[in-house]
Structures are given as C-alpha cells and as structure tokens.
Design an enzyme around this catalytic site. Structure first.
Site, PDB file in Angstrom:
ATOM      1  N   PRO A 271       0.835  -1.215   0.000  1.00 25.19           N
ATOM      2  CA  PRO A 271       0.000   0.000   0.000  1.00 25.19           C
ATOM      3  C   PRO A 271       0.867   1.260   0.000  1.00 25.19           C
ATOM      4  O   PRO A 271       1.867   1.327   0.717  1.00 25.19           O
ATOM      5  CB  PRO A 271      -0.781  -0.110   1.309  1.00 25.19           C
ATOM      6  CG  PRO A 271      -0.690  -1.550   1.711  1.00 25.19           C
ATOM      7  CD  PRO A 271       0.609  -2.044   1.175  1.00 25.19           C
ATOM      8  N   GLU A 272       0.494   2.225  -0.825  1.00 25.02           N
ATOM      9  CA  GLU A 272       1.209   3.503  -0.905  1.00 25.02           C
ATOM     10  C   GLU A 272       0.296   4.595  -0.346  1.00 25.02           C
ATOM     11  O   GLU A 272      -0.760   4.302   0.208  1.00 25.02           O
ATOM     12  CB  GLU A 272       1.608   3.777  -2.354  1.00 25.02           C
ATOM     13  CG  GLU A 272       2.452   2.654  -2.957  1.00 25.02           C
ATOM     14  CD  GLU A 272       2.833   2.894  -4.409  1.00 25.02           C
ATOM     15  OE1 GLU A 272       2.906   4.055  -4.840  1.00 25.02           O
ATOM     16  OE2 GLU A 272       3.049   1.909  -5.121  1.00 25.02           O
TER      17      GLU A 272
ATOM     18  N   HIS B 263      -5.101 -15.694   8.304  1.00 23.06           N
ATOM     19  CA  HIS B 263      -3.949 -14.788   8.352  1.00 23.06           C
ATOM     20  C   HIS B 263      -4.107 -13.636   9.352  1.00 23.06           C
ATOM     21  O   HIS B 263      -3.346 -12.691   9.313  1.00 23.06           O
ATOM     22  CB  HIS B 263      -3.613 -14.212   6.967  1.00 23.06           C
ATOM     23  CG  HIS B 263      -3.545 -15.245   5.892  1.00 23.06           C
ATOM     24  ND1 HIS B 263      -2.605 -16.248   5.894  1.00 23.06           N
ATOM     25  CD2 HIS B 263      -4.317 -15.455   4.789  1.00 23.06           C
ATOM     26  CE1 HIS B 263      -2.794 -17.033   4.844  1.00 23.06           C
ATOM     27  NE2 HIS B 263      -3.831 -16.581   4.158  1.00 23.06           N
TER      28      HIS B 263
ATOM     29  N   ARG C 281       2.213 -12.316   4.707  1.00 19.20           N
ATOM     30  CA  ARG C 281       3.671 -12.482   4.736  1.00 19.20           C
ATOM     31  C   ARG C 281       4.315 -12.044   6.052  1.00 19.20           C
ATOM     32  O   ARG C 281       5.504 -12.229   6.248  1.00 19.20           O
ATOM     33  CB  ARG C 281       4.286 -11.761   3.536  1.00 19.20           C
ATOM     34  CG  ARG C 281       3.783 -12.394   2.228  1.00 19.20           C
ATOM     35  CD  ARG C 281       4.458 -11.830   1.023  1.00 19.20           C
ATOM     36  NE  ARG C 281       5.884 -12.103   1.000  1.00 19.20           N
ATOM     37  CZ  ARG C 281       6.693 -11.671   0.048  1.00 19.20           C
ATOM     38  NH1 ARG C 281       6.225 -10.936  -0.934  1.00 19.20           N
ATOM     39  NH2 ARG C 281       7.972 -11.962   0.079  1.00 19.20           N
TER      40      ARG C 281
END
Ligand code: ZN
Length: 277
Positions: free
Chosen positions: A2-3, A96, A118
């Site tokens: 995400p930016e 997750h 991750r």
C-alpha cells in the site's frame, strides 16, 4: 505494498468506522508484528478510546485518549478487517489474522483484525516522547501533497541518483511507491533513468503537479487494488486508470509504442522510452 492513496483510504475508513470506540481487549497471535515489547502491547492499549486516525507517509497513525499513539505499517500484505458480529475475538479468527482488537461503544461491539499473509507488517504503541524519537529515527521526508515546487526541486536535486530511485526514497519524500512513481513519471513525460542533477525547475514543477494530481485522483478512487490491498469499506478502483504500471509489453496510451519494463534500484519500472525523456 500500500502507498499513500491506499493508506489514506484505510485511515479514512478507520476514522469513519472505529473512532470513538474503546479497546476492550487485545490478542496477539504473532508477536513479531508488535515488536519487542510483546508483554506491554495489550496493556498499553486496553481501556483506551480511539481518537483521530491519520497517516504519516505510508504509516497509519491512530491516536488514543491516553496520549499514546498506535502506528501501523502494512508493508507487503498487511490489512485491517472489521468484524461487526459480537464475540469475534473469542471465535475462529479470519485466515492470516495476527492481532485482534475488541472494540466497544454504546450498544456496539466490533472486532478489528490485523491480517498479514507475509507477516512483514508492524504495529507499535508509543507515548508522546517515544513517538517523537521514533519519527526522528525514521526521518521521513515531507508528504508530496504538502509540497510546493521550490521545495520539491531542492529535495529532489539534493541527492544524486536516478529519478525513479529518488522518488522512492522515503527520507526525501514520503508516501510514493512503485505504482505512483511509475504513473507520475509517465504523466510528466520524464524518463525514470534521468539523473536528478539534470532536472530543470520547470521539469520538477511539472512532475510535482502530476504527482499531486495522480495521488488526489487515486484517493478519490480509494487507491489501487493490485495483489491484496483492500480497505475496510471495500477495495480501490484506481487500478482501472493506470496508464503504465503492470502494463509492460502493451502499447503506450500516448504514442502506441510498446511499454518496456526495466529495473532501477532493484524495482521493476514500466515506462515508454519514446514519450519519457
Ligand atoms: Zn509513448
């Protein structure tokens, strides 16, 4: 990852959906995400009411009534998901999910889960002094939405390097990543390979205008959903407006020549060699 527009969208959703609620309970399933002070993490948040939610670069910033602040960096695959059904913290967690926060208000119980496939993301709690120290340590550059062209020119030309790599350096300008750097360079017709010392004031002013326009439009469209980004209130749709990102081998939307992917500083970079000089 995400930016700026994606983190801004998540901050807006969090503000709308959980500001004013009190953290009643915190459970951590994967300690590394909350850092070295695992034992102190839940107690420092429990009983605190969530105030404003904002953004510093690509970091989410959640203010608490105690004067403490929760910072979150989503890295590659971090995600916040809100479960509206009461009792979710004690039930089966979503796949997750690494951290869960039971949030309560008047007649309301929600559970905020932090998901991370991750597991590179980070959640950290700070008091005011340690927050100042941590932000000094991060040394983030200014937000591109708050920059004027003079300052942007000074910042960009203060460090020698290829333009694409300089735009990704969070200590110079904070919030840009691969998607918006590639899109902005294409919009400004500047080659990602240009060395910063070759840039004129006119070129950097033009680039900043494109960066600001693209980021603003991307925020309107709730960011770009590529890979797994999704804000609390739904995914983004700015990916439908990408001109070059993820489009190597396709024709350039301006001139029709084939878009080319190169590597700059280890990052895949898509550009049009004809339009971007
Ligand atoms: Zn072209």
């Amino acid at each position: 990852m995400p930016e700026l527009p994606e983190v801004e969208t998540i901050a807006k959703d969090l503000r709308k959906m959980i500001a004013g609620l009190t953290i009643a309970e915190v459970k951590v399933d994967y300690g590394k995400i909350v850092g070295t002070d695992l034992a102190g993490f839940a107690p420092s948040l429990t009983g605190r009411t969530i105030g404003d939610v904002g953004r510093i670069g690509k970091w989410l910033k959640m203010d608490l009534d105690s004067g403490f602040t929760l910072l979150a960096h989503l890295k590659m695959t971090g995600q916040f998901v809100l479960e509206e059904k009461p009792g979710a913290l004690a039930s089966q967690w979503p796949a997750h999910a690494r951290v869960g926060f039971k949030l309560v208000g008047e007649g309301v119980e929600k559970t905020l889960f932090y998901l991370d496939i991750r597991k590179f993301g980070r959640l950290r709690v700070f008091d005011q002094e340690s927050l100042t120290n941590y932000l000094d340590f991060l040394a983030l550059g200014p937000d591109p939405l708050n920059l004027n062209s003079d300052r942007f020119h000074k910042i960009i030309t203060s460090k020698k390097g290829r333009l694409k790599q300089i735009l990704l350096d969070q200590t110079l300008v904070s919030g840009l990543g691969n998607i918006y750097a590639d899109e902005s360079l294409f919009a400004a017709s500047l080659s990602p390979n240009r060395t910063t010392d070759s840039l004129t004031k006119l070129e950097t002013a033009h680039l900043l205008a494109k960066i600001q326009a693209i980021l603003t439009e991307a925020i309107e469209f709730r960011g770009s959903t590529v890979e797994n980004y999704r804000a609390l209130d739904g995914p983004g749709s700015f990916q439908d407006r990408h001109q070059v990102y993820g489009k190597s081998g396709k024709p350039c939307p301006k001139c029709g020549q084939i878009l080319v992917k190169i590597r700059i500083g280890g990052r895949g970079t898509v550009h049009c060699p004809a339009c971007q000089t």
